[in-house]
Design a protein around this motif. Structure first.
Motif, PDB file in Angstrom:
ATOM      1  N   ILE A   1       1.667   9.690  -5.182  1.00 31.62           N
ATOM      2  CA  ILE A   1       2.148  11.006  -4.737  1.00 31.62           C
ATOM      3  C   ILE A   1       3.157  11.591  -5.729  1.00 31.62           C
ATOM      4  CG2 ILE A   1       3.523  12.164  -2.956  1.00 31.62           C
ATOM      5  CD1 ILE A   1       2.134  10.246  -0.928  1.00 31.62           C
ATOM      6  N   ILE A   2       4.071  10.766  -6.184  1.00 30.73           N
ATOM      7  CA  ILE A   2       5.080  11.265  -7.136  1.00 30.73           C
ATOM      8  C   ILE A   2       4.420  11.762  -8.416  1.00 30.73           C
ATOM      9  CG2 ILE A   2       6.990  10.534  -8.632  1.00 30.73           C
ATOM     10  CD1 ILE A   2       7.954   8.790  -6.288  1.00 30.73           C
ATOM     11  N   GLU A   3       3.451  11.018  -8.912  1.00 32.70           N
ATOM     12  CA  GLU A   3       2.778  11.418 -10.155  1.00 32.70           C
ATOM     13  C   GLU A   3       1.947  12.685  -9.959  1.00 32.70           C
ATOM     14  OE1 GLU A   3       1.530  11.469 -14.095  1.00 32.70           O
ATOM     15  OE2 GLU A   3       3.216  10.444 -13.140  1.00 32.70           O
ATOM     16  N   VAL A   4       1.225  12.767  -8.843  1.00 26.44           N
ATOM     17  CA  VAL A   4       0.320  13.904  -8.620  1.00 26.44           C
ATOM     18  C   VAL A   4       1.096  15.186  -8.307  1.00 26.44           C
ATOM     19  CG1 VAL A   4      -1.463  14.785  -7.042  1.00 26.44           C
ATOM     20  CG2 VAL A   4      -1.645  12.483  -7.951  1.00 26.44           C
ATOM     21  N   THR A   5       2.233  15.047  -7.622  1.00 28.92           N
ATOM     22  CA  THR A   5       2.974  16.255  -7.205  1.00 28.92           C
ATOM     23  C   THR A   5       4.132  16.611  -8.135  1.00 28.92           C
ATOM     24  OG1 THR A   5       4.449  14.961  -5.777  1.00 28.92           O
ATOM     25  CG2 THR A   5       2.428  15.812  -4.779  1.00 28.92           C
ATOM     26  N   LYS A   6       4.253  15.953  -9.264  1.00 25.98           N
ATOM     27  CA  LYS A   6       5.417  16.192 -10.126  1.00 25.98           C
ATOM     28  C   LYS A   6       5.462  17.608 -10.692  1.00 25.98           C
ATOM     29  CE  LYS A   6       3.376  14.373 -14.355  1.00 25.98           C
ATOM     30  NZ  LYS A   6       3.426  13.318 -15.362  1.00 25.98           N
ATOM     31  N   ARG A   7       4.311  18.276 -10.758  1.00 34.09           N
ATOM     32  CA  ARG A   7       4.309  19.651 -11.273  1.00 34.09           C
ATOM     33  C   ARG A   7       4.691  20.672 -10.197  1.00 34.09           C
ATOM     34  NH1 ARG A   7      -1.501  18.685 -14.121  1.00 34.09           N
ATOM     35  NH2 ARG A   7      -0.771  17.248 -15.724  1.00 34.09           N
TER      36      ARG A   7
ATOM     37  N   LEU B   1       0.837  -1.204   0.000  1.00 36.78           N
ATOM     38  CA  LEU B   1       0.000   0.000   0.000  1.00 36.78           C
ATOM     39  C   LEU B   1       0.871   1.253   0.000  1.00 36.78           C
ATOM     40  CD1 LEU B   1      -2.903   1.157   0.194  1.00 36.78           C
ATOM     41  CD2 LEU B   1      -2.616   1.129   2.687  1.00 36.78           C
ATOM     42  N   TRP B   2       1.945   1.234   0.801  1.00 35.52           N
ATOM     43  CA  TRP B   2       2.858   2.382   0.837  1.00 35.52           C
ATOM     44  C   TRP B   2       3.495   2.607  -0.544  1.00 35.52           C
ATOM     45  CZ3 TRP B   2       8.275   2.522   0.250  1.00 35.52           C
ATOM     46  CH2 TRP B   2       8.851   3.759   0.534  1.00 35.52           C
ATOM     47  N   LEU B   3       3.911   1.518  -1.204  1.00 36.33           N
ATOM     48  CA  LEU B   3       4.502   1.650  -2.533  1.00 36.33           C
ATOM     49  C   LEU B   3       3.511   2.234  -3.539  1.00 36.33           C
ATOM     50  CD1 LEU B   3       6.522  -1.697  -2.777  1.00 36.33           C
ATOM     51  CD2 LEU B   3       7.458   0.638  -2.617  1.00 36.33           C
ATOM     52  N   ALA B   4       2.255   1.784  -3.457  1.00 36.63           N
ATOM     53  CA  ALA B   4       1.226   2.330  -4.350  1.00 36.63           C
ATOM     54  C   ALA B   4       1.014   3.816  -4.074  1.00 36.63           C
ATOM     55  CB  ALA B   4      -0.080   1.553  -4.180  1.00 36.63           C
TER      56      ALA B   4
ATOM     57  N   LEU C   1       5.484  12.804   0.684  1.00 36.82           N
ATOM     58  CA  LEU C   1       5.981  11.443   0.914  1.00 36.82           C
ATOM     59  C   LEU C   1       6.305  11.208   2.391  1.00 36.82           C
ATOM     60  CD1 LEU C   1       8.328  10.957  -2.175  1.00 36.82           C
ATOM     61  CD2 LEU C   1       6.232   9.695  -1.688  1.00 36.82           C
ATOM     62  N   ALA C   2       6.914  12.188   3.026  1.00 33.66           N
ATOM     63  CA  ALA C   2       7.298  12.054   4.440  1.00 33.66           C
ATOM     64  C   ALA C   2       6.052  11.933   5.323  1.00 33.66           C
ATOM     65  CB  ALA C   2       8.141  13.246   4.878  1.00 33.66           C
ATOM     66  N   ILE C   3       5.056  12.794   5.080  1.00 31.02           N
ATOM     67  CA  ILE C   3       3.832  12.747   5.880  1.00 31.02           C
ATOM     68  C   ILE C   3       3.130  11.393   5.721  1.00 31.02           C
ATOM     69  CG2 ILE C   3       1.497  13.706   6.090  1.00 31.02           C
ATOM     70  CD1 ILE C   3       2.767  16.465   5.440  1.00 31.02           C
ATOM     71  N   THR C   4       3.030  10.919   4.493  1.00 33.44           N
ATOM     72  CA  THR C   4       2.389   9.625   4.230  1.00 33.44           C
ATOM     73  C   THR C   4       3.158   8.490   4.894  1.00 33.44           C
ATOM     74  OG1 THR C   4       1.562  10.451   2.116  1.00 33.44           O
ATOM     75  CG2 THR C   4       1.596   8.071   2.408  1.00 33.44           C
ATOM     76  N   THR C   5       4.477   8.511   4.770  1.00 31.50           N
ATOM     77  CA  THR C   5       5.316   7.460   5.358  1.00 31.50           C
ATOM     78  C   THR C   5       5.213   7.454   6.875  1.00 31.50           C
ATOM     79  OG1 THR C   5       6.851   7.618   3.495  1.00 31.50           O
ATOM     80  CG2 THR C   5       7.664   6.554   5.503  1.00 31.50           C
TER      81      THR C   5
END
Length: 199
Positions: A142-148, A134-137, A158-162
């Protein structure tokens, strides 16, 4: 005495193979029923939460999927798939069979032992596998949504989610799961002892 009478006497004097033990003690039966109620309630709440989360995730996907590339699709699909698989595995550990509850027959004991071992495996292994996947998904999402956005924004998300996922996992492992494992081990010990008495 005739040969037939001797044979009949020999047959009747043989001990009958024991395939049931004494009745399950009321205390053990109460513990099992209490454990089953907790498991059913937990699975119902989890399933309802997964349905709600799945609905929100599906809405997010249908609303925004044209704005993002394949990592967005893969991460959303992975989260939905993981929730469905985890729910199925969790319900697999619930014992729907209620037959022979008063008499501890071999089939009944084997069924209960199998379900309890599956519950233990869910808590000690599958929960951790589910959490990591789930964390990997979520990382892919997050990487895709925040890339802009800025790199700092991506790392913060990523830190908050982790931290959140790790915190919930650690709390669950050392508080909730510890209690559940103790209850499962106690029931498992009693049922295995009864099973060994049967032979």
């Amino acid at each position: 005495m005739t040969n037939f009478e001797e044979l009949q006497h020999s047959w009747l004097s043989q001990s009958i193979e024991k395939n049931t033990t004494d009745n399950i003690t009321p205390i053990l039966q109460d513990k099992l029923e209490k454990h089953q109620r907790k498991l059913r309630r937990s699975n119902l709440f989890m399933s309802a939460g997964f349905v709600l989360a799945g609905s929100v995730i599906a809405w997010v996907y249908l609303t925004y999927h044209q704005q993002y590339r394949w990592p967005f699709d893969v991460s959303i699909g992975s989260v939905i798939f993981l929730m469905v698989v985890f729910a199925v595995l969790s319900w697999k550990s619930y014992s729907f069979r209620k037959d022979q509850r008063d008499v501890a027959g071999i089939d009944y004991l084997d069924n209960q032992i199998g379900k309890l071992k599956w519950q233990k495996k869910m808590l000690t292994s599958y929960v951790w596998v589910y959490t990591v996947l789930l964390w990997l998904a979520m990382v892919g999402y997050i990487i895709e949504v925040t890339k802009r956005g800025s790199l700092l924004f991506t790392f913060t998300a990523l830190a908050i989610t982790t931290i959140y996922i790790a915190g919930v996992s650690i709390w669950s492992r050392f508080y909730k799961q510890k209690q559940q494992l103790n209850a499962i081990d106690e029931l498992l010990k009693n049922f295995e002892q009864m099973r060994n008495e049967i032979g």
